[in-house]
Design a protein around this motif. Structure first.
Motif, PDB file in Angstrom:
ATOM      1  N   ASN A   1       0.829  -1.207   0.000  1.00  0.00           N
ATOM      2  CA  ASN A   1       0.000   0.000   0.000  1.00  0.00           C
ATOM      3  C   ASN A   1       0.863   1.257   0.000  1.00  0.00           C
ATOM      4  O   ASN A   1       0.553   2.236  -0.688  1.00  0.00           O
TER       5      ASN A   1
ATOM      6  N   GLY B   1      -2.766   6.517   9.088  1.00  0.00           N
ATOM      7  CA  GLY B   1      -4.060   6.044   8.601  1.00  0.00           C
ATOM      8  C   GLY B   1      -4.225   4.576   8.877  1.00  0.00           C
ATOM      9  O   GLY B   1      -3.527   3.985   9.681  1.00  0.00           O
ATOM     10  N   PRO B   2      -5.151   3.913   8.224  1.00  0.00           N
ATOM     11  CA  PRO B   2      -6.076   4.563   7.289  1.00  0.00           C
ATOM     12  C   PRO B   2      -7.242   5.245   7.991  1.00  0.00           C
ATOM     13  O   PRO B   2      -7.468   5.014   9.167  1.00  0.00           O
TER      14      PRO B   2
ATOM     15  N   TRP C   1      -9.127   4.745   3.572  1.00  0.00           N
ATOM     16  CA  TRP C   1      -8.169   5.461   2.717  1.00  0.00           C
ATOM     17  C   TRP C   1      -6.876   5.677   3.481  1.00  0.00           C
ATOM     18  O   TRP C   1      -6.884   6.122   4.622  1.00  0.00           O
ATOM     19  N   GLN C   2      -5.784   5.339   2.826  1.00  0.00           N
ATOM     20  CA  GLN C   2      -4.466   5.659   3.374  1.00  0.00           C
ATOM     21  C   GLN C   2      -3.977   6.912   2.655  1.00  0.00           C
ATOM     22  O   GLN C   2      -4.208   7.078   1.451  1.00  0.00           O
ATOM     23  N   TYR C   3      -3.327   7.797   3.390  1.00  0.00           N
ATOM     24  CA  TYR C   3      -2.986   9.088   2.794  1.00  0.00           C
ATOM     25  C   TYR C   3      -1.541   9.460   3.096  1.00  0.00           C
ATOM     26  O   TYR C   3      -0.898   8.898   3.981  1.00  0.00           O
TER      27      TYR C   3
END
Length: 437
Positions: A40, A124-125, A133-135
């Motif tokens: 990811n 995150g996520p 959502w990972q940011y």
């Protein structure tokens, strides 16, 4: 007590198994989690860097073909593409621009930007609109391409704004969640199976202990019973002597003889028990020497000829002469004496006894058989047990304490041989032992 022992074994085994299984599955889960998180992060870094590189091309707005090419390239998606979008914030965290191909409500973008801005250092996520959502928050870079005298110059500068890239990791997180649930059910199933297997082996492991405990309990009861009879005789005759204190020894001699018979019987029992204990000891010495077993068997038979004559027993011999065996002579002699003496005791009047002694290249086989009442199948499996007698009512007739065959079995076991018995009701009874030469 034995149940507590079994439960302790079971609990200890289950604890160790649970720890090992839990560690193994936890290790697998952590490895999978690490790999998914790394993947990811790689995708997030890739879309973040890709957005920055596209931004450099988008600033070239002089109408050249390069701008069109940039627009075209921006629409191409990688093979492992995952849902993503970008937002741009001013230095104070206010949303300036949204770059997304995803159909989300504008409020969701504002919420995503606000949440990520509050946790800029987080990994995150975060959950937005039912998805994870990972940011990544990075300083935004503005670039400018200057064409001067046919030369292109790219000027990059940070204006204090921030770019936040969001990557949809719902699928990978769901994979981890499914993996964790699967592991839990697998662990429970494995532990249930191991519990049943452990219970079976725990019961099997304490079976020898249970049998030994039962044999010890039975031995104490039988030994007490055997000692009780001669002690009762001694006490009874002692009371008779005490009640006739003025009589002479000659007149009371029969009571003394009864007492002597009781002490002799008790002495014989104690010697038999000591002999059996020594034979079953792991430190028992074995003195192997070459000797002529044919001559030894013939001598024992000849020494007991009077007992045969008294009961008019017919004896059939088949003894191969000159058989020499390297073994413990005293123990082999003891075994044959016990078997032959038992055959005489339990053969009916005018019955038959057969003795054979043969050899092969590696083994000698000695067999003693006799006619009589025989041994029922239910008794045949226990005749080598201590104090076991087929017919308790015949104890007074045959004498003994039920230890002879136990001693014979212990001797043969110590010598590495095999002692077997075969019989049936009202048929010939056969005892046979085999020893290596």
């Amino acid at each position: 007590m034995l149940k507590r022992l079994r439960n302790k074994i079971l609990v200890l085994n289950m604890l160790l198994t649970t720890v090992v299984v839990a560690i193994a599955f936890a290790f697998i889960y952590l490895v999978m989690d690490s790999q998914i998180q790394a993947e990811n992060k790689r995708k997030l870094d890739a879309i973040t860097e890709g957005k920055i590189s596209f931004a450099a091309q988008e600033t070239n707005t002089d109408g050249s073909e390069d701008a069109v090419a940039a627009d075209t390239v921006q629409q191409r998606l990688p093979a492992d593409y995952a849902l993503s979008f970008h937002v741009k914030l001013d230095p104070y965290g206010k949303l300036q621009n949204i770059d997304s191909l995803i159909d989300l409500p504008e409020a969701s973008y504002h919420l995503a930007a606000e949440t990520a801005w509050k946790h800029k250092d987080g990994h995150g996520p975060i959950s937005i609109n039912g998805r994870l959502w990972q940011y990544a928050v990075v300083p935004a870079t503005s670039t400018q391409v200057i064409n001067e005298n046919g030369m292109q110059t790219i000027i990059a500068a940070q204006d204090g704004s921030y770019q936040i890239s969001f990557l949809d990791v719902t699928g990978s997180m769901e994979t981890l969640r499914t993996l964790a649930i699967t592991f839990v059910f697998v662990i429970l199933a494995v532990l249930a199976a191991i519990f049943l297997i452990s219970l079976m082996f725990a019961n099997r492991s304490i079976r020898p202990v249970s049998e030994a405990w039962e044999k010890q309990r039975q031995f104490v009861a039988d030994a007490s019973h055997e000692l009780k009879t001669p002690l009762s005789i001694i006490n009874a005759n002692y009371d008779v002597l005490v009640s006739n204190q003025n009589e002479t020894i000659i007149s009371q001699i029969k009571w003394l003889e009864y007492m002597k018979a009781g002490t002799d019987r008790m002495t014989e029992l104690i010697h038999s028990l000591l002999s059996l204990a020594r034979l079953e000891s792991e430190t028992a010495e074995i003195n192997k020497v070459p000797f002529n077993i044919s001559s030894k068997v013939s001598d024992i038979i000849e020494s007991m000829a009077a007992a045969l004559h008294e009961k008019k027993i017919t004896l059939t011999l088949s003894i191969e002469p000159g058989i020499v065996i390297n073994s413990d002579m005293d123990r082999v002699t003891q075994v044959f004496t016990i078997l032959y003496d038992n055959a005489i005791k339990y053969t009916e009047f005018s019955g038959q006894i057969g003795v054979s002694l043969t050899q092969t290249s590696r083994l000698i086989t000695c067999t003693v058989c006799n006619s009589g009442d025989g041994i029922a199948p239910r008794d045949l499996t226990r005749i080598f047990d201590r104090f076991y007698r087929i017919d308790q009512a015949r104890t007074g007739d045959t004498g003994g304490h039920g230890l002879g065959l136990s001693i014979a079995k212990a001797c043969i076991d110590q010598l590495g041989g095999q002692l077997t018995a075969s019989s049936a009701d009202n048929e010939m009874t056969t005892f046979s032992f085999k020893l290596s030469k």
